[in-house]
Design a protein around this motif. Structure first.
Motif, PDB file in Angstrom:
ATOM      1  N   TRP A 266     -22.459 -20.775 101.398  1.00 40.41           N
ATOM      2  CA  TRP A 266     -23.812 -20.254 101.183  1.00 40.41           C
ATOM      3  C   TRP A 266     -24.802 -20.841 102.182  1.00 40.41           C
ATOM      4  O   TRP A 266     -25.745 -20.164 102.602  1.00 40.41           O
ATOM      5  CB  TRP A 266     -24.257 -20.484  99.740  1.00 40.41           C
ATOM      6  CG  TRP A 266     -23.633 -19.468  98.831  1.00 40.41           C
ATOM      7  CD1 TRP A 266     -22.572 -19.643  97.998  1.00 40.41           C
ATOM      8  CD2 TRP A 266     -24.022 -18.099  98.715  1.00 40.41           C
ATOM      9  NE1 TRP A 266     -22.267 -18.470  97.354  1.00 40.41           N
ATOM     10  CE2 TRP A 266     -23.144 -17.504  97.779  1.00 40.41           C
ATOM     11  CE3 TRP A 266     -25.013 -17.312  99.292  1.00 40.41           C
ATOM     12  CZ2 TRP A 266     -23.242 -16.158  97.414  1.00 40.41           C
ATOM     13  CZ3 TRP A 266     -25.103 -15.974  98.938  1.00 40.41           C
ATOM     14  CH2 TRP A 266     -24.231 -15.416  98.013  1.00 40.41           C
ATOM     15  N   LYS A 269     -24.138 -18.741 105.207  1.00 40.55           N
ATOM     16  CA  LYS A 269     -24.609 -17.362 105.034  1.00 40.55           C
ATOM     17  C   LYS A 269     -26.114 -17.280 105.293  1.00 40.55           C
ATOM     18  O   LYS A 269     -26.590 -16.349 105.946  1.00 40.55           O
ATOM     19  CB  LYS A 269     -24.283 -16.842 103.635  1.00 40.55           C
ATOM     20  CG  LYS A 269     -24.643 -15.370 103.457  1.00 40.55           C
ATOM     21  CD  LYS A 269     -24.158 -14.805 102.132  1.00 40.55           C
ATOM     22  CE  LYS A 269     -24.477 -13.322 102.039  1.00 40.55           C
ATOM     23  NZ  LYS A 269     -23.979 -12.708 100.780  1.00 40.55           N
ATOM     24  N   THR A 273     -27.284 -15.024 108.509  1.00 38.83           N
ATOM     25  CA  THR A 273     -27.988 -13.768 108.241  1.00 38.83           C
ATOM     26  C   THR A 273     -29.482 -13.862 108.529  1.00 38.83           C
ATOM     27  O   THR A 273     -30.091 -12.891 108.990  1.00 38.83           O
ATOM     28  CB  THR A 273     -27.806 -13.333 106.783  1.00 38.83           C
ATOM     29  OG1 THR A 273     -28.457 -14.270 105.897  1.00 38.83           O
ATOM     30  CG2 THR A 273     -26.326 -13.219 106.426  1.00 38.83           C
TER      31      THR A 273
END
Length: 286
Positions: A266, A269, A273
């Motif tokens: 996470w 991520k 992103t």
């Protein structure tokens, strides 16, 4: 991490020059709170401490004695200030992009023990965020233990990751996510309530990665090895890693912060992103 030359934040308070001997006076007596190492580094420990101490009355301030900070402590202070400033800048930008106003949290450096709106805590709790006063509390000796006891690489960006994670909990407070999570926990089994806690913590990891993404674009802060330092810290504080080291076996139903792999996933991520809308951990953690 490239951090020199930042402005001075108005939201950093360094209490390490104030010593109370590690004792806090509550209700006329000294109460010691033991925070299990299984709860190390995380989020809403301040809320748990507060629940314990809400029943006490007549709180009195501890006796304190001032001293000057050492050169090493002043260097640490300057670094923490830089990370805090970068969080202020990044989250102000993200909130503006989403037509919201970011309210900056305070960050308190302390040694040994501290009084908060969530109750009293010691350095054993690890860094934590208190929603009651919207402040992050940190005893920097935690990072030495993270290296020596839990095997993290250490380094300045490991510290930056932890600060960004805790400020991620502040973002969750501002967005109402933390309050909604606690509502969702009502009536749930302990195992189901723990899953919601894991989702909250992993979202704070995502926000730490998101902060890294924005900060790199805005200020070019990353140096070789920085991401590895953050990932090493994330691995070290995974529930499975801590349980394996502390008790020799793993109990997934008791996880409250997520596994090492989840925490690293996470964080990355968020970093890759750069999109706050990609951080709905509650939809993906079952």
């Amino acid at each position: 991490m490239k951090w020199q030359g930042r402005r001075k934040s108005d939201n950093l308070e360094d209490r390490r020059g104030m010593s109370s001997g590690g004792k806090t006076v509550v209700g006329g007596g000294i109460i010691g709170i033991v925070i299990l190492l299984l709860n190390v580094f995380g989020g809403e420990n301040g809320q748990m401490v507060g629940n314990i101490l809400q029943q006490t009355q007549g709180k009195q301030p501890a006796q304190t004695e001032a001293r000057e900070l050492t050169a090493a402590e002043l260097e640490e202070q300057a670094f923490v200030n830089a990370v805090l400033v970068d969080n202020e800048d990044v989250w102000t930008k993200i909130f503006q992009e989403n037509n919201m106003t970011y309210k900056q949290p305070k960050l308190i450096l302390f040694s040994g023990a501290v009084e908060t709106a969530c109750g009293n805590a010691t350095s054993d709790s690890g860094p934590f965020y208190c929603p009651g006063d919207q402040k992050v509390y940190m005893d920097l000796t935690f990072f030495e233990e993270l290296k020596t006891r839990f095997g993290a690489k250490g380094g300045d960006f490991a510290t930056a990751y932890v600060i960004a994670h805790e400020i991620g909990h502040h973002v969750q407070t501002l967005l109402g996510t933390s309050a909604k999570m606690r509502e969702m926990q009502q009536g749930k089994s302990k195992a189901e309530a723990n899953k919601l806690s894991v989702a909250l913590e992993l979202q704070a990891d995502f926000y730490a990665g998101l902060w890294t993404h924005y900060n790199q674009k805005m200020k070019g802060i990353l140096e070789d090895g920085d991401l590895d330092e953050a990932l090493s810290a994330a691995h070290a504080v995974g529930d499975d890693a801590i349980q394996a080291k502390m008790q020799g076996h793993i109990v997934p139903e008791s996880f409250t912060h997520g596994t090492s792999e989840q925490r690293k996933y996470w964080f990355m991520k968020g970093y890759k992103t750069g999109d706050i809308n990609q951080g709905n951990t509650f939809a993906e953690i079952r």
